[in-house]
Design an enzyme around this catalytic site. Structure first.
Site, PDB file in Angstrom:
ATOM      1  N   SER A 131       0.838  -1.196   0.000  1.00  0.00           N
ATOM      2  CA  SER A 131       0.000   0.000   0.000  1.00  0.00           C
ATOM      3  C   SER A 131       0.875   1.248   0.000  1.00  0.00           C
ATOM      4  O   SER A 131       1.657   1.457  -0.924  1.00  0.00           O
ATOM      5  CB  SER A 131      -0.946  -0.037   1.210  1.00  0.00           C
ATOM      6  OG  SER A 131      -1.970   0.920   1.089  1.00  0.00           O
ATOM      7  N   GLU A 222      -2.118  -2.757  -7.820  1.00  0.00           N
ATOM      8  CA  GLU A 222      -3.307  -3.036  -7.025  1.00  0.00           C
ATOM      9  C   GLU A 222      -3.790  -1.711  -6.456  1.00  0.00           C
ATOM     10  O   GLU A 222      -3.061  -0.720  -6.466  1.00  0.00           O
ATOM     11  CB  GLU A 222      -3.001  -4.033  -5.900  1.00  0.00           C
ATOM     12  CG  GLU A 222      -1.982  -3.558  -4.869  1.00  0.00           C
ATOM     13  CD  GLU A 222      -2.562  -2.694  -3.762  1.00  0.00           C
ATOM     14  OE1 GLU A 222      -3.758  -2.844  -3.427  1.00  0.00           O
ATOM     15  OE2 GLU A 222      -1.817  -1.836  -3.231  1.00  0.00           O
ATOM     16  N   HIS A 292      -4.956  -5.509  -1.161  1.00  0.00           N
ATOM     17  CA  HIS A 292      -5.754  -5.299   0.043  1.00  0.00           C
ATOM     18  C   HIS A 292      -6.774  -6.427   0.204  1.00  0.00           C
ATOM     19  O   HIS A 292      -7.977  -6.258  -0.025  1.00  0.00           O
ATOM     20  CB  HIS A 292      -6.450  -3.942  -0.016  1.00  0.00           C
ATOM     21  CG  HIS A 292      -5.512  -2.783   0.133  1.00  0.00           C
ATOM     22  ND1 HIS A 292      -4.720  -2.329  -0.900  1.00  0.00           N
ATOM     23  CD2 HIS A 292      -5.227  -1.998   1.203  1.00  0.00           C
ATOM     24  CE1 HIS A 292      -4.004  -1.302  -0.477  1.00  0.00           C
ATOM     25  NE2 HIS A 292      -4.285  -1.085   0.794  1.00  0.00           N
TER      26      HIS A 292
END
Length: 319
Positions: A131, A222, A292
């Site tokens: 992330s 992502e 995630h």
């Protein structure tokens, strides 16, 4: 004679340039090594680290908790200076063999320019997370160092496969994945260095010293909690930056909890990515288990991988 000498010099320069570009991998962990848990972005003030500490202990590793764990500065784990100082301490400590970022959110980019990687270059160590940690992955890649995209200490619901893949990555064991075929996949084979991470972060880094070089790479992306038109904007940005045309392949992980406007965009996240990339003759894997999600498999950025996408399955093998 002068002409011959000139070509010899060019050849030597070319060899040196290739050597400079060779990715450096930190030493694999071994039992007894120490891992530091730090916060580079969002604060972590809950008492929630015991599961992750237990994982590390079961792997035979020791744990150090950084000074940023528990700090509370609005959304962040302390000021930029405090987060950078904690990270710098772990970077410079030769007894720390890996730094595990506790969580994502936002804030790593605010401290990246405060870090000094001089001692790290003399004694590299694994940097782990995903992330917002994409900032560190990308910056390290520009410096020529590999890192691990994987679960974080707050990933208490991580699958056993995700945890095991992180352990294998840290200890240098063979890593490969086989996943079922998706209808949208683009078939083919490719080999190249794996780069990438969170699409929003990659997008935000273009034009900065931390931006990745996409040339001849395999790109993983992502994202989480983005509006669909934002996904389109970011993919168009990758295209206009020349990133997509120089790739050898794409791996698309979780596009999780996407949002739409009152007037629909008209395509979901995967359809947007497919629409922007369809004119490139490269293999694409969709819905790869990373991002995630509970089953967030570890990826080693900077490592050469081969991908094979056929009608039955997709393989990702780390060399």
């Amino acid at each position: 004679m002068k002409k011959f000498t000139f070509y010899i010099l060019i050849f030597i320069f070319s060899i040196n340039l290739q050597a400079q570009k060779k990715m450096i991998f930190p030493p694999n962990l071994k039992k007894g090594d120490t891992v530091a848990i730090v916060a580079t972005a969002r604060k972590n003030i809950e008492d929630n680290l015991q599961p992750a500490i237990s994982w590390l202990k079961n792997w035979g590793l020791e744990v150090v908790i950084g000074s940023t764990i528990g700090l509370d500065h609005n959304q962040l784990a302390g000021t930029d200076e405090q987060r950078a100082a904690d990270f710098q301490t772990q970077l410079d400590n030769p007894n720390i063999k890996a730094i595990w970022c506790v969580r994502g959110g936002y804030g790593t980019v605010r401290m990246i320019d405060l870090l000094d990687f001089t001692k790290f270059k003399k004694s590299p160590k694994w940097i782990v997370g995903f992330s917002d940690v994409t900032v560190l992955h990308s910056h390290l890649n520009t410096l020529g160092y590999a890192s691990i995209h994987g679960i974080m200490p707050v990933s208490s619901k991580a699958s056993e496969e995700a945890k095991e893949s992180l352990r294998k990555s840290l200890f240098g064991e063979h890593l490969e994945y086989t996943v079922p075929c998706e209808n949208m996949n683009r078939l083919g084979t490719a080999k190249g260095e794996l780069v990438g991470g969170n699409l929003s972060i990659l997008y935000s880094l273009f034009g900065s010293p931390s931006a990745i070089d996409c040339s001849d790479k395999i790109l993983f992306i992502e994202d989480l909690d983005e509006y669909l038109y934002h996904i389109d904007r970011m993919m168009i940005n990758l295209k206009r930056n020349g990133c997509l045309e120089s790739l050898k392949g794409i791996i698309v992980g979780g596009m999780t909890k996407m949002k739409d406007n009152e007037i629909p965009w008209g395509k979901d996240a995967l359809e947007i990515i497919d629409d922007v990339t369809k004119n490139y003759n490269i293999p694409v894997i969709y819905n790869f288990p990373a991002g995630h999600m509970a089953d967030n498999r570890a990826l080693i950025f900077g490592k050469q991988v081969s991908i094979e996408v056929n009608d039955l399955e997709s393989k990702v093998v780390f060399e």
